[in-house]
Motif scaffolding. Sequence first.
Motif, PDB file in Angstrom:
ATOM      1  N   HIS A   5      36.479  43.897 -21.074  1.00 25.42           N
ATOM      2  CA  HIS A   5      35.185  43.713 -21.716  1.00 25.42           C
ATOM      3  C   HIS A   5      34.415  42.595 -21.028  1.00 25.42           C
ATOM      4  N   GLY A  37      27.079  50.984 -28.824  1.00 22.84           N
ATOM      5  CA  GLY A  37      28.459  50.601 -28.536  1.00 22.84           C
ATOM      6  C   GLY A  37      29.087  51.496 -27.483  1.00 22.84           C
ATOM      7  N   SER A  40      27.609  50.634 -24.113  1.00 22.57           N
ATOM      8  CA  SER A  40      28.173  49.364 -23.656  1.00 22.57           C
ATOM      9  C   SER A  40      29.606  49.552 -23.144  1.00 22.57           C
ATOM     10  N   ALA A  41      30.377  50.395 -23.805  1.00 28.04           N
ATOM     11  CA  ALA A  41      31.742  50.683 -23.353  1.00 28.04           C
ATOM     12  C   ALA A  41      31.730  51.362 -21.988  1.00 28.04           C
ATOM     13  N   ASP A  44      31.090  48.763 -19.400  1.00 26.27           N
ATOM     14  CA  ASP A  44      32.263  47.913 -19.210  1.00 26.27           C
ATOM     15  C   ASP A  44      33.453  48.696 -18.665  1.00 26.27           C
ATOM     16  N   VAL A  46      35.444  50.918 -20.114  1.00 26.56           N
ATOM     17  CA  VAL A  46      36.611  50.942 -20.992  1.00 26.56           C
ATOM     18  C   VAL A  46      36.735  52.280 -21.729  1.00 26.56           C
ATOM     19  N   ASN A  47      36.248  53.342 -21.115  1.00 21.96           N
ATOM     20  CA  ASN A  47      36.388  54.668 -21.698  1.00 21.96           C
ATOM     21  C   ASN A  47      37.782  55.206 -21.407  1.00 21.96           C
ATOM     22  N   TYR A  52      42.383  54.766 -17.176  1.00 21.81           N
ATOM     23  CA  TYR A  52      42.462  53.762 -18.233  1.00 21.81           C
ATOM     24  C   TYR A  52      43.769  53.899 -18.999  1.00 21.81           C
TER      25      TYR A  52
END
Length: 118
Positions: A5, A37, A40-41, A44, A46-47, A52
């Motif tokens: 993040h 949100g 924003s993910a 960043d 972070v999906n 991941y």
Amino acid sequence: MEELHGRFYKALSGPDVDQIASVSWLQFADLFVETEGFVSAIMDEVNKTRNYRKHIMKDGTLDICRAFHRPGDSLRHIVSGCYHLANGEYLHTHNQVARIVHQQLALRFGLIDFEMPY
């Protein structure tokens, strides 16, 4: 563990970044909180891609592209590096946008008289 993040926030401090323009969508886009949100993910990275899941969640998932069946199913690969998608979906989307831009320019300069719906 690699810090995830805040990648977008850190990228804003680059020397060639217009910080105000880069975040103005947060104030003026009128998005639902959930959508903001999610966006924003994405920024960043972070999906929950296979990359991941393999490297962050460490759940034993194989990091294989779903479309091209080669290693590297990260968000960056999906967005810009997947050869299979670049020659199919991305090219189609690009051509659709180019068609709209072309039509708008032709209307503006009087080369066509009517607008075809897209």
